[in-house]
Design an enzyme around this catalytic site. Structure first.
Site, PDB file in Angstrom:
ATOM      1  N   LYS A 113      45.368  70.214  34.962  1.00 18.87           N
ATOM      2  CA  LYS A 113      44.080  70.033  35.648  1.00 18.87           C
ATOM      3  C   LYS A 113      43.377  68.859  34.995  1.00 18.87           C
ATOM      4  CE  LYS A 113      41.587  71.966  38.908  1.00 18.87           C
ATOM      5  NZ  LYS A 113      41.988  72.705  40.115  1.00 18.87           N
ATOM      6  N   ASP A 153      40.064  68.652  44.047  1.00 20.42           N
ATOM      7  CA  ASP A 153      39.378  69.914  43.716  1.00 20.42           C
ATOM      8  C   ASP A 153      37.911  69.637  44.063  1.00 20.42           C
ATOM      9  OD1 ASP A 153      39.738  72.650  42.258  1.00 20.42           O
ATOM     10  OD2 ASP A 153      38.019  71.801  41.241  1.00 20.42           O
TER      11      ASP A 153
HETATM   12  P1  NDP Z   1      34.368  71.373  47.564  1.00 19.01           P
HETATM   13  O1  NDP Z   1      33.802  70.360  46.656  1.00 19.01           O
HETATM   14  O2  NDP Z   1      34.922  70.950  48.866  1.00 19.01           O
HETATM   15  O3  NDP Z   1      33.267  72.499  47.875  1.00 19.01           O
HETATM   16  C1  NDP Z   1      32.667  73.228  46.848  1.00 19.01           C
HETATM   17  C2  NDP Z   1      31.598  74.136  47.441  1.00 19.01           C
HETATM   18  O4  NDP Z   1      31.101  74.985  46.428  1.00 19.01           O
HETATM   19  C3  NDP Z   1      30.400  73.376  48.006  1.00 19.01           C
HETATM   20  O5  NDP Z   1      29.839  74.140  49.055  1.00 19.01           O
HETATM   21  C4  NDP Z   1      29.454  73.337  46.804  1.00 19.01           C
HETATM   22  O6  NDP Z   1      28.077  73.216  47.148  1.00 19.01           O
HETATM   23  C5  NDP Z   1      29.711  74.692  46.190  1.00 19.01           C
HETATM   24  N1  NDP Z   1      29.484  74.656  44.754  1.00 19.01           N
HETATM   25  C6  NDP Z   1      30.051  73.818  43.856  1.00 19.01           C
HETATM   26  N2  NDP Z   1      29.575  74.057  42.624  1.00 19.01           N
HETATM   27  C7  NDP Z   1      28.696  75.073  42.757  1.00 19.01           C
HETATM   28  C8  NDP Z   1      27.873  75.775  41.838  1.00 19.01           C
HETATM   29  N3  NDP Z   1      27.876  75.490  40.540  1.00 19.01           N
HETATM   30  N4  NDP Z   1      27.097  76.767  42.339  1.00 19.01           N
HETATM   31  C9  NDP Z   1      27.077  77.061  43.666  1.00 19.01           C
HETATM   32  N5  NDP Z   1      27.840  76.433  44.578  1.00 19.01           N
HETATM   33  C10 NDP Z   1      28.627  75.460  44.123  1.00 19.01           C
HETATM   34  O7  NDP Z   1      35.462  72.166  46.697  1.00 19.01           O
HETATM   35  P2  NDP Z   1      36.676  73.067  47.199  1.00 19.01           P
HETATM   36  O8  NDP Z   1      36.286  73.789  48.440  1.00 19.01           O
HETATM   37  O9  NDP Z   1      37.890  72.252  47.176  1.00 19.01           O
HETATM   38  O10 NDP Z   1      36.800  74.099  45.986  1.00 19.01           O
HETATM   39  C11 NDP Z   1      36.087  75.347  45.958  1.00 19.01           C
HETATM   40  C12 NDP Z   1      36.725  76.277  44.947  1.00 19.01           C
HETATM   41  O11 NDP Z   1      38.102  76.503  45.319  1.00 19.01           O
HETATM   42  C13 NDP Z   1      36.787  75.742  43.509  1.00 19.01           C
HETATM   43  O12 NDP Z   1      36.692  76.838  42.617  1.00 19.01           O
HETATM   44  C14 NDP Z   1      38.197  75.148  43.421  1.00 19.01           C
HETATM   45  O13 NDP Z   1      38.665  75.090  42.083  1.00 19.01           O
HETATM   46  C15 NDP Z   1      38.965  76.187  44.236  1.00 19.01           C
HETATM   47  N6  NDP Z   1      40.245  75.743  44.749  1.00 19.01           N
HETATM   48  C16 NDP Z   1      40.336  74.632  45.556  1.00 19.01           C
HETATM   49  C17 NDP Z   1      41.559  74.244  46.048  1.00 19.01           C
HETATM   50  C18 NDP Z   1      41.682  73.109  47.016  1.00 19.01           C
HETATM   51  O14 NDP Z   1      42.799  72.922  47.536  1.00 19.01           O
HETATM   52  N7  NDP Z   1      40.637  72.365  47.320  1.00 19.01           N
HETATM   53  C19 NDP Z   1      42.795  74.945  45.669  1.00 19.01           C
HETATM   54  C20 NDP Z   1      42.587  76.154  44.909  1.00 19.01           C
HETATM   55  C21 NDP Z   1      41.346  76.500  44.453  1.00 19.01           C
HETATM   56  P3  NDP Z   1      27.423  71.758  47.413  1.00 19.01           P
HETATM   57  O15 NDP Z   1      27.910  71.354  48.772  1.00 19.01           O
HETATM   58  O16 NDP Z   1      25.956  71.985  47.336  1.00 19.01           O
HETATM   59  O17 NDP Z   1      27.952  70.848  46.343  1.00 19.01           O
END
Ligand code: NDP
Length: 453
Positions: A113, A153
């Site tokens: 990572k 991510d």
């Molecule tokens: P994105 O950046 O596309 O979206 C993240 C979302 O979570 C946004 O809505 C964001 O809000 C919100 N968010 C981020 N940080 C916080 C916080 N501290 N408190 C509250 N809300 C928060 O990321 P992904 O959708 O790709 O990833 C989401 C999760 O899934 C993560 O944990 C990631 O590690 C996990 N994941 C992702 C994979 C992938 O293929 N993308 C694979 C496996 C796991 P805002 O819009 O306001 O920033």
């Protein structure tokens, strides 16, 4: 092992170790105890300075990292996160989770990572591009299609992967599948953007089928989802396709709640606006035609305690986004299935609430199992790149489904096999099943390769 300065990594380590200790694995095969102190130390950590130029021509500096945690099963594989909260504890926790998650996909991928404390939110497109080029300038010599293959991510989507890939290609004079999540017309895989969200829903499909002995499906089930990024968006679309009702989404500022169900049109409007980093509050104001009175916005909260009765909860935003109290509220509201699209979405206290309610038919799936679909399709993207072929939507989706269903069965069977409560009537622990199944696969490879003896 006590690491007071790395709380997130300590939490991920404790989850794995306590799941294994609370099973019969060490009793039946004590040799596995020797693996824990070795597997919990990264093979290599690269830390670097990223100097980039902002739109005013000024030099800006951020920290960059790549944690190359374990390569027993294949090249290091795992995403890059660009978020101001990024530090080594967070990247070590994510890299550690990734090792066992990648093992659960059944594909040949090690765990890693990386990322930076760079905040893309208030930056222009040109600043993001210049940052990606500078970041890759430092990282390029340490990665490669057979060495380490990063992906996206939080804060790293298709646009950033494009800039990073372009920079790598130029610096190394080498066009290879060194990153996944690439654009579809230049080496990307169909279904990669959808894979994590779809995969989580496929995993829950199997949980519902098993728990209800095939009597129930997603049809008519109320599903609360957090987040509104990549994972949350595609989880919502798949739930809608399967006849479920998505009653919430959220972002870092607040939550939207819909009793009627969040529609595909609403999800698509959010997806478009999120590319410009708009908040949900702003989006529902700007798109009042699509977001009518049936949508309620609540500032400063996560959705769990605001959604009323639900059947399924899918945390899809970030780590530790379900507290013990919120878990209790979900269980009290009738929620039976909880599966993490996010990594380590639940706190230790929340997991205790879910696990202690297995006898009440509450079933919890940890992220390392439920969200492995994203990295699985990244693995399929690597396979297509090596063969210089492109598989169809249907082909990739059917392989993804197969991987998620097999992963579920593997977690289930392993939980039953190593359970200490074989006579209990409750559902087997997918938390234990996932951790033990992933661990055994990695541990066996480490013994074979002389990393542990
Ligand atoms: P994105 O950046 O596309 O979206 C993240 C979302 O979570 C946004 O809505 C964001 O809000 C919100 N968010 C981020 N940080 C916080 C916080 N501290 N408190 C509250 N809300 C928060 O990321 P992904 O959708 O790709 O990833 C989401 C999760 O899934 C993560 O944990 C990631 O590690 C996990 N994941 C992702 C994979 C992938 O293929 N993308 C694979 C496996 C796991 P805002 O819009 O306001 O920033």
């Amino acid at each position: 092992m006590v690491l007071p300065h790395e709380p997130e990594f300590q939490q991920a380590y404790d989850e794995l170790v306590s799941a294994i200790q609370d099973s019969t694995l060490f009793e039946e095969q004590p040799k596995y105890k020797k693996v824990i102190p070795v597997v919990s130390v990264p093979e290599r950590i690269i830390q670097f300075r990223v100097v980039w130029e902002n739109d005013k021509g000024e030099a800006q500096v951020n920290n960059g990292y790549r944690v190359q945690f374990n390569s027993a099963l294949g090249p290091y594989k795992g995403g890059l996160r660009f978020h101001p909260s990024v530090n080594l504890s967070i990247l070590k926790f994510l890299g550690f989770e990734q090792i066992f998650k990648n093992a659960l996909t059944g594909l040949s991928m090690g765990g890693g990572k990386g990322g930076s404390d760079f905040n893309p939110k208030d930056k222009s497109d040109a600043e993001i591009r210049r940052f990606c080029v500078s970041f890759m300038r430092a990282l390029a010599r340490y990665i490669g299609q057979d060495t380490d293959v990063p992906a996206g991510d939080i804060g790293v989507g298709g646009r950033e992967v494009g800039y990073l890939f372009g920079a790598y290609k130029q610096m190394q004079n080498n066009w290879s599948g060194v990153l996944t999540g690439k654009g579809i017309n230049w080496g990307g895989s169909l279904i990669r953007p959808e894979a994590t969200g779809y995969g989580t829903v496929y995993y829950v499909e199997k949980m519902i089928e098993k728990a209800t002995k095939g009597k129930e499906t997603f049809k008519g089930k109320k599903v609360t989802i957090s987040g509104s990024g990549n994972v949350a968006q595609y989880a919502a679309l798949k739930v809608n396709e399967l006849g479920g009702i998505v009653v919430s989404l959220s972002d870092s500022k607040g939550s939207i709640i819909s009793k009627k169900g969040i529609t595909n049109e609403q999800v698509e409007a959010i997806a478009k606006a999120k590319l410009q980093f708009k908040s949900l509050e702003q989006i529902i104001k700007d798109e009042a035609r699509i977001f009518d009175d049936s949508i309620e916005y609540i500032a400063g909260v996560r959705p769990w305690t605001k959604v009323g009765q639900v059947d399924v909860a899918l945390p899809c935003a970030t780590q530790n986004e379900v507290s013990g109290e919120e878990a209790k509220a979900l269980v009290d509201a009738g929620c039976k299935f909880i599966a993490e699209g996010s990594n380590m979405g639940s706190t230790k206290e929340a997991i205790e609430v879910f696990e202690s309610n297995r006898s009440n038919d509450v079933w919890y799936a940890p992220g390392k199992a439920a969200n492995c679909g994203g990295v699985a399709v990244s693995g399929l993207e690597m396979a297509q790149n090596s063969q210089r072929v492109t598989w169809s939507n249907e082909e990739v989706d059917s392989k993804l489904k197969d991987i998620m269903y097999t992963c579920f069965e593997n977690c289930y069977d392993t939980a039953v096999k190593y359970s200490t409560d074989k006579n209990s009537q409750g559902l087997p622990s997918l938390l234990k099943g996932a951790n033990i199944a992933g661990f055994i696969k990695v541990a066996d490879a480490m013994f074979d390769q002389g990393e542990v003896f």
